[in-house]
Structures are given as structure tokens and as C-alpha cells.
Design a protein around this motif. Structure first.
Motif, short mmCIF file in Angstrom:
data_model
loop_
_atom_site.label_atom_id
_atom_site.label_comp_id
_atom_site.label_asym_id
_atom_site.label_seq_id
_atom_site.Cartn_x
_atom_site.Cartn_y
_atom_site.Cartn_z
N MET A 135 -59.13 -22.03 4.12
CA MET A 135 -58.02 -21.64 3.56
C MET A 135 -56.98 -22.87 4.25
N LEU A 136 -57.42 -23.35 5.44
CA LEU A 136 -56.60 -24.21 6.52
C LEU A 136 -56.74 -25.53 5.84
N THR A 137 -57.96 -25.75 5.52
CA THR A 137 -58.01 -27.30 4.70
C THR A 137 -57.48 -27.25 3.48
N GLU A 138 -57.37 -26.12 2.59
CA GLU A 138 -56.91 -26.21 1.13
C GLU A 138 -55.27 -25.98 1.47
N SER A 139 -54.93 -25.58 2.57
CA SER A 139 -53.40 -25.68 2.81
C SER A 139 -52.87 -26.99 3.17
N GLY A 140 -53.66 -28.02 3.45
CA GLY A 140 -53.32 -29.32 3.67
C GLY A 140 -52.74 -29.68 5.00
N MET A 141 -52.87 -28.75 5.85
CA MET A 141 -52.37 -29.00 7.35
C MET A 141 -53.07 -30.11 7.99
N PHE A 142 -54.40 -30.33 7.82
CA PHE A 142 -54.95 -31.49 8.43
C PHE A 142 -54.63 -32.86 7.79
N ASP A 143 -54.19 -32.72 6.43
CA ASP A 143 -53.87 -33.94 5.56
C ASP A 143 -52.21 -34.41 6.34
N THR A 186 -59.67 -44.46 13.71
CA THR A 186 -60.76 -44.00 13.14
C THR A 186 -61.21 -42.57 13.90
N THR A 187 -61.44 -42.94 15.41
CA THR A 187 -61.87 -42.13 16.22
C THR A 187 -61.09 -40.64 16.20
N ILE A 188 -59.64 -41.05 16.00
CA ILE A 188 -58.73 -39.66 16.04
C ILE A 188 -58.82 -39.09 14.90
N ILE A 189 -58.78 -39.64 13.56
CA ILE A 189 -58.65 -39.11 12.46
C ILE A 189 -60.19 -38.30 12.33
N GLY A 190 -61.20 -39.26 12.63
CA GLY A 190 -62.71 -38.48 12.55
C GLY A 190 -62.71 -37.19 13.45
N GLY A 191 -62.16 -37.20 14.61
CA GLY A 191 -62.24 -35.97 15.65
C GLY A 191 -61.14 -34.83 14.93
N LEU A 192 -60.13 -35.15 14.33
CA LEU A 192 -59.55 -34.26 13.54
C LEU A 192 -59.99 -33.57 12.45
N GLY A 193 -60.71 -34.48 11.58
CA GLY A 193 -61.39 -34.16 10.60
C GLY A 193 -62.48 -33.23 10.77
N THR A 195 -67.05 -33.18 4.82
CA THR A 195 -65.65 -33.03 4.58
C THR A 195 -64.88 -33.84 5.63
N THR A 196 -65.43 -34.10 6.75
CA THR A 196 -64.93 -35.23 7.57
C THR A 196 -64.79 -36.50 7.22
N TYR A 197 -65.93 -36.90 6.59
CA TYR A 197 -65.94 -38.25 6.09
C TYR A 197 -65.21 -38.51 4.94
N LEU A 198 -64.85 -37.31 4.16
CA LEU A 198 -63.93 -37.27 2.96
C LEU A 198 -62.58 -37.31 3.27
N ILE A 199 -62.26 -36.83 4.58
CA ILE A 199 -60.83 -37.16 5.17
C ILE A 199 -60.63 -38.54 5.67
N SER A 233 -78.73 -35.75 3.93
CA SER A 233 -78.03 -35.82 2.87
C SER A 233 -76.46 -36.45 3.07
N ALA A 234 -76.14 -35.77 4.37
CA ALA A 234 -74.52 -36.16 4.61
C ALA A 234 -74.63 -37.77 4.85
N THR A 235 -75.63 -38.78 5.23
CA THR A 235 -75.79 -39.86 5.43
C THR A 235 -75.34 -40.76 4.05
N TYR A 236 -75.84 -40.34 3.07
CA TYR A 236 -75.77 -40.88 1.69
C TYR A 236 -74.01 -40.61 1.31
N VAL A 237 -73.47 -39.24 1.73
CA VAL A 237 -72.21 -39.35 1.59
C VAL A 237 -71.37 -40.36 2.27
#
Length: 444
Positions: free
Chosen positions: A75-83, A106-113, A121-125, A401-405
Motif C-alpha cells: 500500500m505504501l508503494t502504491e500510494s507513491g510516498m517513495f516516488d 544513485t546510492t541514496i535513491i537505491g537505499g530509499l527504494g 522493485t528497487t531497480y524499477l525505482i 532472475s533479479a540480475t536480468y531485471v
């Protein structure tokens, strides 16, 4: 059958099953342990008792926390709070950046993601925001993956992370307790993250002669692309501050007041659902439920495996497989080597996981713990180093599999990245261990 021989057979069959991928891994973990217990002479009732006891133990310590934790973070991700947090950070930096600032972002956004506790999901963010900047600066996009993954590793102590929950299950301890023990390991990543920035900046300047923009790129073109919120029907930007306050309360309740995690996430899930999605919260709960179903099957398979490894008669007439195997190994190998078995496997995790799935390491945890117990080493002290450090290995292996993402989002070649990145992550892992030794986090 002799429990030592049976332990070796079960380990080999499970590892071969994972490597060959001829049958689903969970199927192997369900069936093989039961067959092994039958071959050791236990009847169906005894086997059922062993398995049910382990299921009760693991779900009490981790299963329910994970159920409501996944619901809350979905729900928190869907709400867009991290975005919203990431977009505001990107706008704050604006055009005042160079190669080093791009890597720090990149480090900060990766950590927040990774507050979502999901690597893909972190990669997608992170990557859709940062890769355009890497292109504008002619900065090697493989650096982006390495930097983001190292930030993820530093954050892997989150008690709601699936990786930590699996490790806690294998160690037979509470996920929150293991998370606390893993935080110092996450802090040991900080000097290594800085060294990565320095090393990549040095390589980039040697190749391009500058840490700034290439001559043909205008400074006005250097604004990072924000995360698109309008394409997310479940986004609630007007409730950003409410959701952020609830999230802070959740973290404080878990980290400071040590309130049982499942209670914290139950309360947070209900409050978030009622405020953000009063008319359609069922859809969000169903989405999280599908994720939990897959995790629950994995946890049940782990329960079968651990039940077999630890099965022993109440009268002590026969050793469990894990104790028998540990006793055999301590009789074969010299003490100085056995004592540091888990440290050796920790140092070698990157090259080993390049060739075999990381789940094999999880399968070896009971053995590490049993051997360590012979030297008076606590189970959490043995497992805590792997919680964060294994993340360095899982990004540079074609077995994940996450490596390919990540490689697809970064638009880089998987094979080249796994080979080159494997060397960088091997050194990074060794440096984290060295920092841990120097600071007393790892006591040899």
C-alpha cells in the motif's frame, strides 16, 4: 541409516535439485526431507510432529510479520510516498551536479527504494531515474548497478525484508533480533560505498578527462527525470505527509520500542488502508496477498528442510543430522579452520554464488550454526554477516532472475556485467569484512 550419511545425501540432493532446475526448488525442499526422515527410521506421526513444530516456530517468529509487512509496504508503494521523496530530492539537486553527485544520488535513491524490501522493485525505482543521467555524463552504466546494489546490501538489515526473514528462519531466531544484529554490518558498508565512488570517479576521469558534463551537453539538460505519478491510479500525493508520519512511527516502534513487529504492521496496514483506500482497500490487500502466498510456500518448504535437519528422538538415542554432520566435520578438520568456517564462506560468497544459487547458502546455515556452537559462537553472530553481504553476490550472478531485471533497466550485457562486476563485488565484500574486523563488529 546413519544421520551423518543421511545429512550428506540430503544436502547433495537438494543442491543438485537447485542447480539442475529439473523440478521446482520448493518441491525438492518438500519431498526430499520427508524421504530422508523415513530412511532414518521415523514414522509418519513423528515426521508430522517435527514438521508442525517447525512450522509453528517459524510462522510465530516471522510468518505473520511478513504477511502484514508485505501488505503495508504494498500500500505504501502504491500510494507513491517513495516516488514523492525521490522526486523532491532530484529537484533539490537540480543542475548542481557532477559525476560524484550522480553516484551519490544513485546510492541514496537505491537505499530509499529498498525500504520496499524488494530488489527488483528497487531497480524499477532507481534506474529509470538515474540511467538518463549516467548517459548524459558518459558514465559507465555498470557503475550504476554496482552502486545501487551496494546501497541495497547496506539496507538488508530491514526486519521486513524477505531475505532477512529467510535467514532468521534458518537460524531459528526472531527476525527483529537478527535485524538488530545486522545493523552494524550495514554500517560497515559506508566506507566501502565511499571507496566505490572514489574508484569509479577516478576511472571516469582517466577515461574522459573530467568529472563534469561532456563538452557537447548543455548544463540545462542535466535535470534528472522524475518518477511519473500521474500514471499510477493508486497514488495519493495529497496524503504524502500523513503516510510519511505513519512510516516514521512504524520505524520508531520497531527500532526503539521493540513492539512486536506483526502488531506494528497490522496497525499500520489498517490505518493506511482506511485513510488512503477507504473504498478499494480490498484490491490492495489482494495484491499483497498474492505476494505473500509465494513467500508462504517458500517458508513452508524451509520448515520441511529444517525439520529434517534437526529431527532427533526426545530420548537422545540418536543425533540429529545437523549435529551428526557438525560432529563429523569437527573430527576431520583442524579446530582453527572449523572455527572460521562461516567467515571463509562469507569471504568466498561472491565467486561461489556466481556459479550456484544463493539458496544453497541458506541451506548451509544450519551446518554453520552447529559447527559454530561447538566453539561457543552464537547462531545470530554467525548468520548476521550473511544478511547484508550476500546482497553483494546476488547481483553479479546469472543464477538470479533479479540480475536480468537490473541489467535490462541499465541496458548492459548480463555476462560482461557478471564477470566484471563479480570482481568489484568480491573486493567490496572483502573490504566490508575488513571494516567489520577493524571496528570489532566481527570478532575473530
Amino acid at each position: 541409516m546413519n544421520p551423518t550419511t543421511m545429512a550428506v545425501i540430503m544436502l547433495l540432493v537438494v543442491i543438485v535439485g537447485i542447480l539442475t532446475k529439473k523440478v521446482p526448488m520448493n518441491f525438492v525442499m518438500f519431498v526430499v526431507p520427508v524421504v530422508c526422515m523415513l530412511m532414518m527410521g521415523y514414522n509418519v506421526t513423528e515426521i508430522s510432529d517435527f514438521i508442525m513444530a517447525k512450522i509453528s516456530e517459524i510462522f510465530a517468529s516471522a510468518g505473520w510479520m511478513l504477511l502484514f509487512g508485505l501488505t503495508y509496504f504494498t500500500m505504501l508503494t502504491e500510494s507513491g510516498m517513495f516516488d514523492t521523496i525521490i522526486n523532491r530530492f532530484v529537484r533539490l539537486v537540480g543542475n548542481r551536479m557532477n559525476v560524484v553527485i550522480v553516484m551519490i544520488m544513485t546510492t541514496i535513491i537505491g537505499g530509499l527504494g529498498y525500504l520496499t524490501a524488494n530488489m527488483s522493485t528497487t531497480y524499477l525505482i532507481c534506474f529509470p531515474i538515474m540511467i538518463p543521467l549516467f548517459r548524459k555524463f558518459n558514465l559507465n552504466r555498470e557503475y550504476a548497478f554496482i552502486i545501487c546494489q551496494t546501497a541495497i546490501g547496506a539496507m538488508c538489515f530491514l526486519p521486513w525484508g524477505i531475505g532477512l526473514v529467510v535467514s532468521a528462519s534458518m537460524a531459528g531466531c526472531d527476525a527483529t533480533e537478527l535485524a538488530r544484529a545486522s545493523i552494524p554490518w550495514g554500517l560497515c558498508f559506508i566506507p566501502v560505498i565511499i571507496l566505490q565512488w572514489v574508484y569509479f570517479a577516478w576511472r571516469h576521469k582517466r577515461e574522459h578527462g573530467t568529472l563534469g558534463l561532456p563538452a557537447k551537453v548543455e548544463s540545462g539538460d542535466c535535470v534528472a527525470e522524475s518518477v511519473a505519478e500521474e500514471d499510477k491510479p493508486n497514488a495519493r500525493p495529497k496524503l504524502f505527509w500523513f503516510n510519511l508520519i505513519v512510516f516514521v512511527i512504524v520505524v520508531v516502534a520497531l527500532a526503539v520500542f521493540s513492539i512486536p513487529s506483526y502488531l506494528v504492521f497490522v496497525a499500520a496496514s489498517v490505518v493506511t488502508a482506511m485513510v488512503n483506500y477507504p473504498n478499494n482497500f480490498g484490491e490492495l490487500w489482494n495484491k499483497a496477498g498474492l505476494t505473500f502466498f509465494n513467500v508462504a510456500v517458500m517458508l513452508l518448504a524451509i520448515c520441511f528442510y529444517l525439520a529434517a535437519f534437526n529431527a532427533a528422538p526426545a530420548d537422545g538415542s540418536q543425533l540429529s543430522m545437523v549435529n551428526a554432520l557438525a560432529e563429523a566435520m569437527t573430527g576431520i578438520f583442524p579446530d582453527f579452520l572449523m572455527r572460521y568456517m562461516y567467515v571463509i564462506f562469507l569471504l568466498l560468497c561472491v565467486p561461489i554464488i556466481h556459479f550456484i544459487p544463493y539458496q544453497v547458502y541458506n541451506a548451509m546455515y544450519p551446518l554453520f550454526i552447529s559447527v559454530g556452537a561447538a566453539f561457543g559462537i552464537d547462531s545470530i553472530a554467525i548468520i548476521a554477516p550473511f544478511v547484508c553481504n550476500l546482497a553483494l553476490a546476488t547481483s553479479v550472478t546469472p543464477m538470479n532472475s533479479a540480475t536480468y531485471v537490473g541489467c535490462t533497466l541499465c541496458d548492459i550485457d548480463v555476462d560482461h556485467f557478471c564477470n566484471w562486476g563479480g570482481v568489484v563485488m568480491f573486493v567490496s565484500n572483502a573490504l566490508v569484512v575488513l571494516v567489520a574486523i577493524l571496528t570489532g563488529v566481527l570478532q575473530l
